[in-house]
Design an enzyme around this catalytic site. Sequence first.
Site, mmCIF file in Angstrom:
data_model
loop_
_atom_site.group_PDB
_atom_site.id
_atom_site.type_symbol
_atom_site.label_atom_id
_atom_site.label_comp_id
_atom_site.label_asym_id
_atom_site.label_seq_id
_atom_site.Cartn_x
_atom_site.Cartn_y
_atom_site.Cartn_z
ATOM 1 N N ARG A 56 0.833 -1.207 0.000
ATOM 2 C CA ARG A 56 0.000 0.000 0.000
ATOM 3 C C ARG A 56 0.866 1.254 0.000
ATOM 4 O O ARG A 56 0.537 2.244 -0.671
ATOM 5 C CB ARG A 56 -0.943 0.008 1.203
ATOM 6 C CG ARG A 56 -1.936 1.150 1.165
ATOM 7 C CD ARG A 56 -2.986 1.045 2.245
ATOM 8 N NE ARG A 56 -2.410 1.155 3.595
ATOM 9 C CZ ARG A 56 -3.126 1.086 4.706
ATOM 10 N NH1 ARG A 56 -4.434 0.889 4.656
ATOM 11 N NH2 ARG A 56 -2.537 1.185 5.893
ATOM 12 N N LYS A 159 -3.046 7.006 0.980
ATOM 13 C CA LYS A 159 -2.822 7.224 2.410
ATOM 14 C C LYS A 159 -1.888 8.423 2.561
ATOM 15 O O LYS A 159 -0.696 8.307 2.846
ATOM 16 C CB LYS A 159 -2.240 5.975 3.078
ATOM 17 C CG LYS A 159 -2.399 5.964 4.597
ATOM 18 C CD LYS A 159 -2.068 4.607 5.174
ATOM 19 C CE LYS A 159 -2.174 4.584 6.691
ATOM 20 N NZ LYS A 159 -3.554 4.737 7.173
#
Length: 299
Positions: A56, A159
């Site tokens: 991620r 993120k």
Amino acid sequence: MTSLSALPCYLNGEFTTLPHAKISVMDRGFIFGDGVYEVVPVYGGQLFRFEQHMARLERSLKELRIPNPSTRAQWAKVAHKLIADYAHSTGAIANKSDQLIYIQITRGVAMRDHVMPTDITPTVFVMTNVMKPPSDEQRRLGVTCVTADDFRWEKAHIKATSLLGAVFARQISVDAGATETVMFRDGFLSEAASSNVWVVKNGRLLGAPKDNLVLEGIRYGLIEDICAQQGIPFALRRITRAEVLAADELLLSSATKEVLPVTQLDGQPVGNGQPGPVYARLYAGYQQAKAAAREATPP
């Protein structure tokens, strides 16, 4: 509470402690929030689902066009050094201390300009701190949440360190004396301020789809794995507000919350107002995954 002076960290190739870690005021992370971050749980001294967190992180960096300054092996080496340094500085036992490794990468230092510079070096910051899990009472009784419209930007899948929207969303629940803010965009469930949200109906677990409106929590994959092991039907799709309000169970998931039951939403009970059987099975499966992580051998 652990003193800030005792907490180890890593900044641009050097290990130090938080009071001694300094960045330029011209860092684009400070000026624009131009950066990404990851939070990796540590159980018994072992990084939990580290490869998934790194995947991620790499996706977020690619979206922001920031070069990854380290390999996965180098990130793991830094993390394990901080885990050991934390144990040494706080007197904790390294293989019994549950921690969080926070990794932040910004685009770097440059004169203020909205255009993304391409000739600067990313700023790399890593720190560790003790994990603060939900209380036994929260797990036994569940928690209270409120709802709000999702007013954040439409790239929630990154993120990013630009978290003002999440700060405002979380403050809505703080002002209401609640644990989290469950958000909806155009009448459909997105996520909470700092958690993913799961709906249980007739024994089936539902989650929002993996798109640009939701940050795909690492628990997405873990919960799907636990559902497969436990024989719990699992699906990701758009979920209406009416379905959320009519849920048999409502759950939150995040690195710190793990899986947590919501038993009241906007002042009304969720289901029968008690943590439900699907939550119990997911929580048990989560603890098994943690136990396996604690027994793993570090890289």
